[in-house]
Design a protein around this motif. Structure first.
Motif, short mmCIF file in Angstrom:
data_model
loop_
_atom_site.label_atom_id
_atom_site.label_comp_id
_atom_site.label_asym_id
_atom_site.label_seq_id
_atom_site.Cartn_x
_atom_site.Cartn_y
_atom_site.Cartn_z
N HIS A 168 0.80 -1.26 -0.09
CA HIS A 168 0.16 -0.12 -0.08
C HIS A 168 0.88 1.29 0.05
N GLU A 169 0.24 2.35 -0.46
CA GLU A 169 0.81 3.72 -0.69
C GLU A 169 -0.30 4.63 0.14
N GLU A 170 0.26 5.63 0.70
CA GLU A 170 -0.76 6.63 1.04
C GLU A 170 -0.65 7.85 0.57
N TYR A 171 0.23 7.93 -0.41
CA TYR A 171 0.44 9.37 -1.01
C TYR A 171 0.56 9.17 -2.38
N THR A 174 -4.54 6.88 -1.23
CA THR A 174 -4.55 5.61 -0.64
C THR A 174 -4.67 4.50 -1.61
N THR A 192 -8.70 1.52 -4.51
CA THR A 192 -8.13 2.83 -4.19
C THR A 192 -9.27 3.22 -3.23
N THR A 199 -8.68 2.01 2.05
CA THR A 199 -8.72 2.15 3.76
C THR A 199 -9.54 0.94 4.25
#
Length: 86
Positions: free
Chosen positions: A31-34, A37, A52, A57
């Motif tokens: 996962h990536e937050e920036y 998400t 996404t 989340t």
């Protein structure tokens, strides 16, 4: 000697728009937050699927709950084993 790993057959996660997914079938979760998400799941069969926004989340929250539950079970079993061998 055999090692038996007890995992649930189904660990469900309800996503807002993608329906139910079974986290027990996940081989890898990235996962990536920036800047947004994003979760990329590699399933047990090698296929990959991206999620996404709210879906990502929801998956991350369910994944963390599963990890917390597993940690609690392992700590409990560890204490029981130490109590028996002591």
């Amino acid at each position: 000697m055999h090692t038996i790993i007890n995992t649930p057959v189904v660990f469900s996660c309800k996503t807002p728009t993608e329906g139910w997914i079974n986290l027990a079938q996940v081989r890898q979760l990235q996962h990536e937050e920036y800047p947004a998400t994003v979760v990329v799941i590699t399933w047990h069969n090698g296929e990959r699927q991206a999620f996404t926004g709210e879906n990502a989340t929801a998956i991350l929250q369910a994944w963390q709950q599963a990890a917390d539950l597993l940690e609690q079970r392992c700590n409990c079993n560890h204490r029981l084993k130490n109590r028996r061998s002591g």
